[in-house]
Design a protein around this motif. Structure first.
Motif, PDB file in Angstrom:
ATOM      1  N   MET A 271       0.767  -1.299   0.058  1.00 36.30           N
ATOM      2  CA  MET A 271      -0.069  -0.227   0.006  1.00 36.30           C
ATOM      3  C   MET A 271       0.805   1.311  -0.125  1.00 36.30           C
ATOM      4  O   MET A 271       0.268   2.391  -0.026  1.00 36.30           O
ATOM      5  N   GLY A 272       2.159   0.919   0.116  1.00 33.07           N
ATOM      6  CA  GLY A 272       2.914   2.181   0.276  1.00 33.07           C
ATOM      7  C   GLY A 272       2.788   3.158   1.271  1.00 33.07           C
ATOM      8  O   GLY A 272       2.788   4.311   1.257  1.00 33.07           O
ATOM      9  N   LEU A 273       2.666   2.478   2.467  1.00 35.14           N
ATOM     10  CA  LEU A 273       2.250   3.071   3.573  1.00 35.14           C
ATOM     11  C   LEU A 273       3.485   3.854   4.265  1.00 35.14           C
ATOM     12  O   LEU A 273       4.701   3.613   4.084  1.00 35.14           O
ATOM     13  N   ASP A 274       3.258   4.899   5.078  1.00 27.58           N
ATOM     14  CA  ASP A 274       4.372   5.892   5.696  1.00 27.58           C
ATOM     15  C   ASP A 274       4.651   5.700   6.913  1.00 27.58           C
ATOM     16  O   ASP A 274       5.707   5.952   7.685  1.00 27.58           O
ATOM     17  N   GLY A 275       3.573   4.920   7.722  1.00 25.31           N
ATOM     18  CA  GLY A 275       3.790   4.550   9.124  1.00 25.31           C
ATOM     19  C   GLY A 275       2.844   3.159   9.510  1.00 25.31           C
ATOM     20  O   GLY A 275       1.848   3.173   8.745  1.00 25.31           O
ATOM     21  N   ALA A 276       3.167   2.770  10.686  1.00 25.01           N
ATOM     22  CA  ALA A 276       2.120   1.861  11.053  1.00 25.01           C
ATOM     23  C   ALA A 276       1.866   2.027  12.447  1.00 25.01           C
ATOM     24  O   ALA A 276       2.568   2.413  13.380  1.00 25.01           O
TER      25      ALA A 276
ATOM     26  N   LEU B 161      10.954   1.225   6.121  1.00 27.11           N
ATOM     27  CA  LEU B 161      10.378   2.605   7.003  1.00 27.11           C
ATOM     28  C   LEU B 161      11.542   2.979   7.859  1.00 27.11           C
ATOM     29  O   LEU B 161      12.217   1.954   8.704  1.00 27.11           O
ATOM     30  N   ASN B 162      11.793   4.173   8.460  1.00 19.62           N
ATOM     31  CA  ASN B 162      12.216   4.480   9.692  1.00 19.62           C
ATOM     32  C   ASN B 162      11.557   3.752  10.799  1.00 19.62           C
ATOM     33  O   ASN B 162      10.403   3.967  10.704  1.00 19.62           O
ATOM     34  N   PRO B 163      12.401   3.161  11.874  1.00 23.52           N
ATOM     35  CA  PRO B 163      11.737   2.533  12.952  1.00 23.52           C
ATOM     36  C   PRO B 163      10.868   3.570  13.637  1.00 23.52           C
ATOM     37  O   PRO B 163       9.996   3.036  14.256  1.00 23.52           O
ATOM     38  N   TYR B 164      10.953   4.641  13.514  1.00 25.50           N
ATOM     39  CA  TYR B 164      10.261   5.743  14.406  1.00 25.50           C
ATOM     40  C   TYR B 164       9.054   6.202  13.843  1.00 25.50           C
ATOM     41  O   TYR B 164       8.246   6.799  14.484  1.00 25.50           O
ATOM     42  N   MET B 165       8.560   5.645  12.657  1.00 23.43           N
ATOM     43  CA  MET B 165       7.349   5.877  11.966  1.00 23.43           C
ATOM     44  C   MET B 165       6.372   4.755  12.402  1.00 23.43           C
ATOM     45  O   MET B 165       5.704   3.885  11.519  1.00 23.43           O
ATOM     46  N   PHE B 166       6.202   4.597  13.689  1.00 21.42           N
ATOM     47  CA  PHE B 166       5.684   3.715  14.293  1.00 21.42           C
ATOM     48  C   PHE B 166       4.838   3.985  15.619  1.00 21.42           C
ATOM     49  O   PHE B 166       5.551   4.657  16.647  1.00 21.42           O
ATOM     50  N   GLU B 167       3.693   3.471  15.803  1.00 23.12           N
ATOM     51  CA  GLU B 167       3.078   3.984  16.952  1.00 23.12           C
ATOM     52  C   GLU B 167       2.410   2.567  17.451  1.00 23.12           C
ATOM     53  O   GLU B 167       2.023   1.867  16.845  1.00 23.12           O
TER      54      GLU B 167
ATOM     55  N   VAL C  39      -6.335   3.660  19.695  1.00 20.54           N
ATOM     56  CA  VAL C  39      -6.135   3.833  18.019  1.00 20.54           C
ATOM     57  C   VAL C  39      -6.261   5.089  17.609  1.00 20.54           C
ATOM     58  O   VAL C  39      -5.025   5.598  16.890  1.00 20.54           O
ATOM     59  N   ARG C  40      -7.254   5.753  17.830  1.00 19.27           N
ATOM     60  CA  ARG C  40      -7.317   7.105  17.191  1.00 19.27           C
ATOM     61  C   ARG C  40      -6.123   8.036  17.955  1.00 19.27           C
ATOM     62  O   ARG C  40      -5.356   8.830  17.170  1.00 19.27           O
ATOM     63  N   MET C  41      -5.749   7.932  19.027  1.00 21.58           N
ATOM     64  CA  MET C  41      -4.591   8.760  19.681  1.00 21.58           C
ATOM     65  C   MET C  41      -3.439   8.251  19.020  1.00 21.58           C
ATOM     66  O   MET C  41      -2.720   9.153  18.706  1.00 21.58           O
ATOM     67  N   ALA C  42      -3.166   6.858  18.873  1.00 18.55           N
ATOM     68  CA  ALA C  42      -1.857   6.694  18.352  1.00 18.55           C
ATOM     69  C   ALA C  42      -1.870   7.133  16.857  1.00 18.55           C
ATOM     70  O   ALA C  42      -0.501   7.345  16.414  1.00 18.55           O
ATOM     71  N   VAL C  43      -2.969   7.169  16.129  1.00 19.56           N
ATOM     72  CA  VAL C  43      -2.966   7.594  14.831  1.00 19.56           C
ATOM     73  C   VAL C  43      -2.603   8.955  14.862  1.00 19.56           C
ATOM     74  O   VAL C  43      -1.729   9.371  13.978  1.00 19.56           O
ATOM     75  N   ALA C  44      -3.237   9.883  15.493  1.00 21.65           N
ATOM     76  CA  ALA C  44      -2.840  11.245  15.941  1.00 21.65           C
ATOM     77  C   ALA C  44      -1.566  11.389  16.060  1.00 21.65           C
ATOM     78  O   ALA C  44      -0.753  12.517  15.445  1.00 21.65           O
TER      79      ALA C  44
END
Lengths: 150, 659
Positions: free
Chosen positions: B58-63, B86-92, B118-123
């Motif tokens: 999906m060409g995601l930028d973060g997870a 990805l950079n490992p910090y593009m993760f929550e 989940v909403r908080m982590a995404v934000a």
């Protein structure tokens, strides 16, 4: 307990977040109202976070860090204690019941204590009920402030 | 930004009380979320492959992974994300197990809470930036605190591995509690015969620097680069000159000094060497009992010393050592048994602790290995052992089992019969805990072969009666009260964190529990690590344990240090503060609050600005909360990120009430 209220917890990663984890691992039942924001240290908490969270509509804010002297960063929680005590005293000035905000210390081994803290604080917020929001219109806010100072 | 959300079932751990499919479905409606799914076990190999596949496809930028606590699997999934390119910090991570599914059974409330998290982590993730680690050099020396058997093992293993070791022991000799024991269970081999050679190895090892009679004053720095101030307490004898000949001991007139090594059973001289195998074998003066220190007269030891080693003017000396890792092995202390007034501990002379009894049994002890009652020196014929004194007893705040008391009591019952063949031993116990190799067999031998009478039940009181002691208790198996007339009562006192352990933990910036024991990083999977990088624990400092386990932990801690030092450079955690030079006014409040001295002044075009030394910054964020300008921000936990989490949560509730 009645309908959930909005309670936000700011927890340090090393002690209290670990304590909340320990409570989970030990299956210590707790009310579901609280949502936790993980921070590296209670010393990371800007007093404004608490104020912005409450004025933004949260019904309660709980801060928990390592017991004083037992800080992963050696002195972060001392700064936290001083700042948070100021916040506690400042809240009535802006018309917010200081009971909506508490700070406490829970270590990573204290799962049971965390359960007690969450239960107690959730009960306290439910007793206060939903917070009255600021800013719907200026006149209402002014009246609200006037009432709180009366 | 295209974010992927992965909701873990964790088998039924999460899925049992959270509608995971619904959380995934609702997550898809969040504006930044490009992909959401639920998966049986996110941490499993297929689970991780699924995440990697989705990121690539999906060409995601973060997870965002919603599963267990980030303290458990945060690093696991950071590696997963990195493997996807990805950079490992593009993760929550959203913690929907420990903080949701495991603390309540209301599926509807749990599902709503999980979605919020989940909403908080995404934000938060939407505001994450790639972070990159810096490398720094490490000092490959190790500090071992505590010269008991765990510390000795750790020091020897590190030294054999080629590391320079600094061993700090607070008393005047290494050996710890094990050196005080006469025999060890379940083999009944002589304690000092197996420990003695190891102690000598410490003294002779070219890689080990031993500071006995020393304590740590201050610990600064971080993994790879600790600065430790060691305070060498005055012994009033110059150890460089002292040969341990013992001439001073013989002539010292102050012969009634308390003998700490012998647990205060018996007395010693004011200038003494604790025991024959002491390492270092050097004399030291107990200033509290020395006549010279108390009255200014005497000075005999100085006169008789053939090498002129005595120095009454000796001052404490501070030595600074630079090390890359620390192993804390400061052991335990006995719980204060005098709170058990009903047993008369501390009041009746013939009610003693097991450790004191151990000294009576020992050939190097005050009685030369003959069991004599402290009150009148007579040989006891009936000895009563009371177990669980300060263990498994909530009423004195010691609810835990100390683990080794059952075993040493059995050993002492056996030794009593060996020393005095016509003696009788009674053991009052709650349960017998003998789970080690050959342990249960050993306690059975005490009963069957040596005839120790085990009585299951607690003792209610001990009182003197005609030169003997009446021990009144209950036999819960027979359902009757029992009274035993004893000549000697031995209390199997439980263990607690050593005196001063809490204070040391604070210096090391590690956590300890309510009983003074240090907390390991994970109770099962990281038993010798602490939450402070570069600081390890070994032996009873972590909790009561027997000798084999202490030795194993000493070796384990040494292995961890050797693994840490197998690299020449360490990677620093890139979650550090960074300064926005445009906002910084150079007030340097951040530098004043930084506990690590990681912020320095720098001059930028004639103006003072703050500068973060990234390899020294530990990422607490104290500076960020201090800065009046908001100019210094802790990366990965910026003001904007934290408030975004809060707002994500509050916004969700507003929608509900408005809708």
């Amino acid at each position: 307990m009645s309908k959930e209220l909005r309670i936000i917890g700011f927890l340090c990663n090393w002690c209290s977040y670990g304590g909340a984890d320990t409570a989970g691992v030990g299956r210590f039942t707790q009310p579901t109202d609280l949502r936790i924001v993980r921070l590296p240290c209670s010393g990371r908490i800007d007093p404004l976070f608490v104020l912005k969270t409450l004025t933004g509509g949260a019904d309660g804010v709980l801060v928990s860090g390592c017991h004083p002297r037992d800080c992963h960063y050696s002195e972060g929680n001392f700064y936290a204690r001083r700042r948070l005590e100021m916040v506690k005293r400042f809240l009535p000035v802006i018309g917010i019941d200081p009971g909506r905000f508490e700070y406490t210390w829970v270590s990573a081994s204290e799962g049971q204590r965390w359960q007690t803290v969450v239960r107690g604080f959730t009960e306290q917020i439910h007793a206060l009920g939903p917070i009255q929001r600021f800013g719907k219109d200026a006149a209402a806010t002014a009246a609200q402030l006037a009432a709180s100072h009366a | 930004m295209k974010i992927g959300v992965f909701i873990c079932h964790c088998g039924s751990n999460i899925a049992g009380t959270v509608d995971v499919a619904k959380v995934a479905e609702m997550a898809k409606s969040l504006p930044e979320v490009a992909f959401a799914s639920d998966t049986m076990y996110a941490c499993s190999e297929p689970g991780q492959e699924g995440i990697i596949g989705a990121i690539k496809e999906m060409g995601l930028d973060g997870a965002v992974v919603a599963s267990c606590t980030p303290r458990m699997h945060g690093p696991t999934f950071m590696r997963t994300v990195a493997r996807a390119g990805l950079n490992p910090y593009m993760f929550e991570m959203a913690n929907i197990r420990e903080h949701v599914s495991w603390i309540g059974k209301d599926k509807e409330a749990n599902t709503a809470k999980a979605l919020d998290l989940v909403r908080m982590a995404v934000a938060k993730l939407a505001r994450n930036k790639p972070l990159f680690a810096k490398s720094f050099a490490i000092n490959k020396r190790v500090l071992v605190l505590g010269g008991g058997v765990a510390g000795i093992q750790a020091a020897l293993d590190c030294a054999d591995g080629g590391l320079e070791v600094v061993l700090v022991e607070k008393t005047t000799t290494i050996g710890g509690k094990m050196a005080k024991l006469d025999k060890t269970f379940p083999t009944v081999d002589c304690s000092c015969c197996i420990l003695g050679p190891k102690m000598v190895d410490v003294a002779q090892h070219p890689n080990i620097t031993l500071y006995a009679s020393a304590e740590v004053d201050e610990v600064n720095g971080y993994v790879g680069n600790f600065q430790v101030k060691v305070r060498k307490k005055p012994t009033y004898v110059d150890w460089k000159l002292c040969t341990g000949c013992g001439a001073c001991l013989e002539k010292c007139p102050s012969k009634k000094s308390p003998d700490l090594f012998n647990e205060l059973v018996g007395t010693t001289t004011a200038i003494n060497i604790p025991f024959p195998q002491a390492i270092p074998k050097k004399a030291s003066i107990d200033a509290g009992s020395c006549i010279k220190f108390k009255t200014g007269k005497c000075g005999i030891c100085a006169k008789v010393c053939p090498v002129k080693a005595i120095n009454y003017e000796m001052e404490p000396e501070i030595v600074t050592e630079e090390v890359g890792a620390v192993i804390a092995a400061t052991g335990y202390d006995l719980m204060d048994w005098t709170v058990y007034e009903q047993y008369g501990g501390g009041r009746y002379k013939d009610v003693i602790t097991s450790l004191q009894y151990e000294r009576l049994l020992s050939a190097s002890g005050p009685t030369g290995g003959h069991i004599k009652r402290p009150s009148d020196g007579k040989e006891p014929k009936t000895v009563v052992f009371i177990q669980c004194v300060g263990s498994r007893d909530k009423s004195v705040g010691r609810p835990y089992c100390s683990g080794f008391c059952c075993m040493y009591t059995a050993k002492q019952a056996i030794l009593t019969k060996d020393h005095i063949p016509d003696s009788e031993s009674y053991v009052f116990y709650m349960d017998i805990r003998a789970p080690g190799k050959m342990y249960d067999e050993f306690t059975r031998r005490a009963m069957e072969e040596y005839g120790a009478k085990y009585v299951r039940g607690r003792v209610s009181m001990v009182y003197p009666s005609g030169g003997r002691y009446v021990v009144r208790g209950v036999d819960t198996l027979a359902g009757t009260q029992v009274e035993v007339e004893a000549d000697l009562v031995v209390l199997a006192v439980g263990a607690e964190g050593a005196t001063g352990a809490a204070h040391l933990a604070e210096k090391l910036r590690i956590s300890y529990d309510a009983y003074g024991f240090y907390m390991e990083s994970h109770p099962k999977l990281k038993p010798v690590e602490t939450n402070t990088a570069g600081v390890y624990v070994a032996g009873c400092v972590q909790g009561p344990k027997d000798i084999p386990t202490s030795v194993a932990q000493g070796s384990a801690a040494a292995a961890k240090v050797l693994a840490l030092f197998s690299k020449d450079q360490l990677q620093s955690d890139p979650q550090v503060s960074s300064v926005d030079l445009k906002r910084c006014v150079g007030c340097m409040k951040c530098a004043m609050t930084c506990p690590f001295g990681a912020i320095k002044e720098q001059e930028v075009r004639g103006e003072i600005k703050a500068q973060v030394i990234e390899t020294m910054c530990q990422g607490c964020g104290l500076c960020t909360a201090t800065c009046p300008q908001g100019a210094i921000q802790l990366q990965h936990f910026t003001d904007n990120q934290i408030l975004a989490e809060v707002n994500a949560l509050l916004a969700s509730e507003l929608e509900e009430t408005q809708g």
